[in-house]
Every structure is written in structure tokens, then in C-alpha cells.
Design an enzyme around this catalytic site. Structure first.
Site, PDB file in Angstrom:
ATOM      1  CB  CYS A  50      -0.929  -0.001   1.200  1.00 16.73           C
ATOM      2  SG  CYS A  50      -0.054   0.172   2.744  1.00 16.73           S
ATOM      3  CD  GLU A  68      -4.339  -0.067  -4.524  1.00 11.75           C
ATOM      4  OE1 GLU A  68      -5.525  -0.324  -4.279  1.00 11.75           O
ATOM      5  OE2 GLU A  68      -3.430  -0.101  -3.672  1.00 11.75           O
TER       6      GLU A  68
END
Ligand code: NAD
Length: 483
Positions: A282, A383
Site C-alpha cells: 500500500c 491503484e
């Protein structure tokens, strides 16, 4: 040998009540590693009942004794360190060294919880009125739970469990069904500690088990780590039943490089950030914004270095980048690369259709670099969660900061520079939860809070550090007068 995993509930290893089994596959070798129970509402309910039943005795266990369990837990984890790292490599696909880093970080959260006697103290003020004293006491709340992702299968549950239980709560972990084996071993070690039955529980499974956790009326708080859509769902669902919630979501992390940066050091750091754990962090840097005339030398150096990274099986110690989590993930990543090209990006390094000798069926995507990326492209906004680095070009610092702040995510952002002024401006103005100054992966250590902003985090108290103590305790104010 194919393992048959079980839930750990009330101090016993048990099968699922009514749930099927899911396969756990090594993403590099495609070997079937285990079958994991697809946990049901009944399983979650059983775990919560066990955790609830254990709460009263556990919360009144002296805090010093609760902390002592962590010393023994740490010793057991250290003894099994290499075994844990092997499991993480096998189930997740990262390299051995990356797995070592993960297990070390997980153990650091256990270290933090050892200090609970000092961390969870309340505070007192004498004579708030004449002869009256006021105290804020910290108390545990009951049963907490975590729903965790595949990418740090060992570390992420440990961001929460050690602090939660040493604060006097009881706990349920629901790990990712893609990577459940490291938690199985972790719970075998927790079992060896001799904690009272029901203090720690493990329920495997996917969506049904997650929903059951979010909706269970006797769970007082949930820590979630995973993608943003699910984080939002967790936040909303938990709020409906009045739970505390910290939901850490996805990311799109920008790295800005100024012309005055140390180019060699910057490139080394960006490589680690973008391609470490095959981009499945992340905190992975996924867009580099080159400012001014650093653009060309930076781009060339990144392409040169990335094309020489050794992609392979994580258990081979010479491997520098492992697999992504599954064939499905590889397909999704390759589609996003194609979309980037379709939208006008130039493919400077193409990692699609990567093949590793001896592991022809493995889920490999080699390092990929997209150049000429602009703000409106999907690869700049969404993402990807794979080893794909987008390069953008900005004329100056202010335009670069604008690009960073335009993202809907706000997990992390880094700046490479030798200017204190730019560094100060960057940390002041950039709207992200974790800022790296000449650091590519701005990962908070265990005694600092960790969480993002915007779509990267739903909640207020972050994971780890002082925020975790706040999250896992309530403050009760006592006002006393004695006649
Ligand atoms: P994911 O959201 O698919 O799954 C996370 C957890 O939620 C798993 O336990 C899964 O079983 C469960 N889940 C998945 N879909 C669900 C649904 N529809 N309803 C209920 N539960 C569901 O995430 P992942 O693919 O395991 O992990 C990758 C994601 O996690 C990335 O987006 C990454 O950025 C993010 N992540 C964030 C952080 C952070 O600290 N912000 C840390 C690690 C990973």
C-alpha cells in the site's frame, strides 16, 4: 503435503460449520499448499461468543501479566522466524528478504505491546474542586476483530492483535483466504502461550465471514486493511451497529523528484518503492513526477535499473522480485497496462507475458514502466497494485504538488530533493498520511500511527502507536469526593 487449515476458536482447532473449503495456491509454482475453511456466519458467531465469554476474566488479569505473554510470544516468533518467512514467500510470492522484513515488522508490533503498562495509563488531576479529584481511567471494551489483506499476511494482523489483547480486550482475526497459512502458524504459537481460552480466535474465510464480523452485534470494534471499496463498506457497515472502526484502504502513491536530488540515491529508493513486493504494497510508489530537467536522466536510469531486476521464485535467494498474488491479479495488471497504452502512455519497459524458467505457470509480471503519463490517464489515477511505474513530467515544484494532491488517494507521497525548503513545503502541503523525504517507502514504525487520507482511510484513529491505545481503550472519568 496439502495442509487442511482450521479455525481456532475458544482454544480449540475446529472445522467450519457449514462452510466449504477454498484452495490456497503458491503463485509462483502453482502448487496447492492448503485448503482453508470458507468461514460462515455460524463460525464467526462461535468465535465471538468464545471471545465474549473470555473477556471478564481477561480484562481483570493484571496488565503486567498480560504484557508478559508478549515476551514469550516474541521468543516463539523469533524461534520460528525463518519458517514464517518461508510460509510468507510460499503463500504470497514475495522474495525471502521481503518476507524477512515483513516478519521483523510484525514482531516489532509485539515489542510495542510489551510496554502496555506504561502506554495505557490514565491521568489524574487533584482538587478540580475543593476536596474533589478527577481521574480518566483507560478500560478495555470487549471483543475486537481484524479483517486483513493478502499482501502482508503476517504483519498486518499483528498491527492490531498484540495491542488489543494487552489492553485487555479479546480478539478475532479474519485473514485473507488467499494467504492464511502464516496466521495458522502464528495462532499455533499463540496457543502455546497458554492464554485463557477465547482471548484470541481465528476465523478463516472470505466475504461471508467478513460481513459477519462487520455486522456482529457483540463485536465492539473492527480494524480493516484492504482495498478502498471494501474499506468504505466496512466503515459504513460497522457504523450501522455502532462499532469503532479503522478502515485502511488502497493507494496511489506519488514520488516527486526535484532536479537538485541525488539522482543515484533517488533511483535506488524508487526502485525499491515501485518494484519491492512486486508493487503489492500500500506504500508502493506508483507514479514518479520528474520535475524540470531531471526528467530524462531519471527516466533513463529507472529503465536501465528496472530492466536488470532478476524476477523469479521468492525462495531462490538470488531473486530480486517475486510474483504477484495470482493469475487473476496478473491478468488485471496486464489489462491496466494495456489501457495505459491505449490512453496514450508510451511503454518504456514492458513486463507483460513474463516467463521464469522452471516456473512457466507462475503469476509473474516483470517491472513495467509507462512514460509520458498524464493526469487524466487511468494509470495515473487508479491503484494498479503491481510492478508498474508511471512517469510524469512537471515543470516545477508547485505543479508537482498539485498533481500529488489531485489524487483521490492519500496514503503516502515522497519527495527526493536536497533542498530543506522544498522538503518543508512538501510535508506541509501534501495531503497524504505518510510522507517520505528522500525515503521511498514511508512506513511508520510500530510506535507511530499508520494510516492514510482521503480514499485511503476511513475512520479517525489510525493503526499502531498511540492511536491504537486510544482505539482499543475507552476513557472513563471518575470524580471522587470523600466525606
Ligand atoms: P481486499 O479488499 O480484496 O481484501 C481485504 C480483506 O477483505 C480480505 O480479508 C478479504 O477476504 C475481505 N474482502 C474482500 N472483498 C470483500 C467484500 N466484498 N466484502 C467483505 N469482505 C471482503 O484487499 P486485498 O486484495 O487482500 O489487498 C490489497 C489491497 O489492500 C490494496 O488495495 C492495498 O492498497 C490495500 N492495503 C492497504 C494497506 C493500508 O495500510 N492502507 C495495507 C495493505 C494493503
Amino acid at each position: 503435503m496439502v495442509q487442511q487449515l482450521k479455525h481456532y476458536i475458544g482454544g480449540e482447532w475446529i472445522d467450519s460449520e457449514g462452510g466449504g473449503l477454498l484452495p490456497v495456491v503458491n503463485p509462483a509454482t502453482c502448487e496447492l499448499l492448503a485448503h482453508v475453511p470458507d468461514g460462515t456466519r455460524a463460525d464467526v458467531d462461535r468465535a465471538v461468543k468464545a471471545a465474549n465469554a473470555a473477556f471478564d476474566e481477561w480484562r481483570s488479569t493484571p496488565v503486567l501479566s498480560r504484557a508478559q505473554y508478549m515476551y514469550r510470544f516474541k521468543a516463539l516468533l523469533e524461534d520460528r522466524f525463518e519458517e514464517l518467512t518461508r510460509i510468507v514467500v510460499e503463500e504470497n510470492g514475495k522474495t525471502r528478504d521481503e518476507a524477512r522484513g515483513e516478519v521483523r515488522r510484525g514482531i516489532e508490533s509485539v515489542d510495542y505491546a510489551m510496554h502496555i503498562p506504561s502506554l495505557m495509563r490514565g491521568y489524574t488531576l487533584e482538587d478540580v474542586s475543593s476536596g474533589i479529584d478527577e481521574t480518566a481511567e483507560r478500560q478495555p471494551l470487549g471483543v475486537f476483530a481484524a479483517i486483513t489483506p493478502f499482501n502482508f499476511p503476517f504483519m498486518v494482523p499483528l498491527w492490531f492483535l498484540p495491542t488489543a489483547i494487552t489492553c485487555g480486550n479479546t480478539y478475532v482475526v479474519k485473514p485473507s483466504p488467499q494467504t492464511p497459512i502464516s496466521m495458522q502458524l502464528t495462532y499455533e504459537l499463540l496457543d502455546e502461550l497458554g492464554l485463557p481460552e477465547g482471548v484470541v480466535n481465528l476465523v478463516h474465510g472470505g466475504k461471508e465471514a467478513s460481513m459477519a464480523v462487520m455486522e456482529h452485534p457483540d463485536i465492539v470494534g473492527v480494524s480493516f486493511v484492504g482495498s478502498s471499496p471494501v474499506a468504505k463498506l466496512v466503515y459504513e457497515t460497522c457504523a450501522k451497529s455502532g462499532k469503532r472502526v479503522q478502515a485502511q484502504g488502497g493507494a496511489k502513491n506519488y514520488i516527486v523528484v526535484m532536479p537538485d536530488a541525488d539522482l543515484t540515491a533517488s533511483v535506488v529508493n524508487i526502485m525499491g518503492s515501485a518494484f519491492g513486493c512486486a508493487g503489492q504494497r500500500c506504500l508502493a510508489g506508483s507514479v514518479v513526477v520528474a520535475v524540470g530537467d531531471v526528467y530524462e536522466p531519471l527516466r533513463d536510469e529507472l529503465i536501465k535499473r528496472a530492466s536488470s531486476l532478476r524476477v523469479g521464485y521468492g525462495l531462490d535467494e538470488t531473486t530480486q522480485m517475486g510474483t504477484v498474488i495470482s493469475g487473476q491479479a496478473r491478468e488485471r495488471i496486464e489489462k491496466m497496462i494495456a489501457q495505459g497504452v491505449q490512453e496514450g502512455a508510451q511503454i518504456a519497459l514492458d513486463g507483460r507475458s513474463a516467463k521464469v524458467s522452471g516456473f512457466e505457470e507462475g503469476s509473474f509480471v516483470a517491472p513495467t514502466i509507462l512514460d509520458g503519463v498524464t493526469e487524466d490517464m487511468t494509470v495515473a489515477r487508479d491503484e494498479i497494485f503491481g510492478p508498474v511505474l508511471a512517469i510524469m513530467h512537471a515543470p516545477d515544484f508547485d505543479s508537482a504538488v498539485k498533481l500529488v494532491n489531485a489524487s483521490k488517494y492519500g496514503n503516502a507521497a515522497s519527495l527526493f530533493t536536497s533542498s530543506g525548503k522544498y522538503a518543508r513545503d512538501f510535508k506541509y502541503r501534501v495531503n497524504a498520511g505518510n510522507i517520505g523525504i528522500n525515503v521511498g517507502v514511508a512506513a511508520a514504525t510500530a510506535s507511530f500511527p499508520f494510516g492514510g487520507k482521503k480514499d485511503s482511510f476511513f475512520g479517525d484513529l489510525h493503526g499502531q502507536g498511540p492511536d491504537a491505545i486510544e482505539f482499543f481503550t475507552d476513557r472513563k472519568v471518575v470524580i471522587e469526593r470523600w466525606f
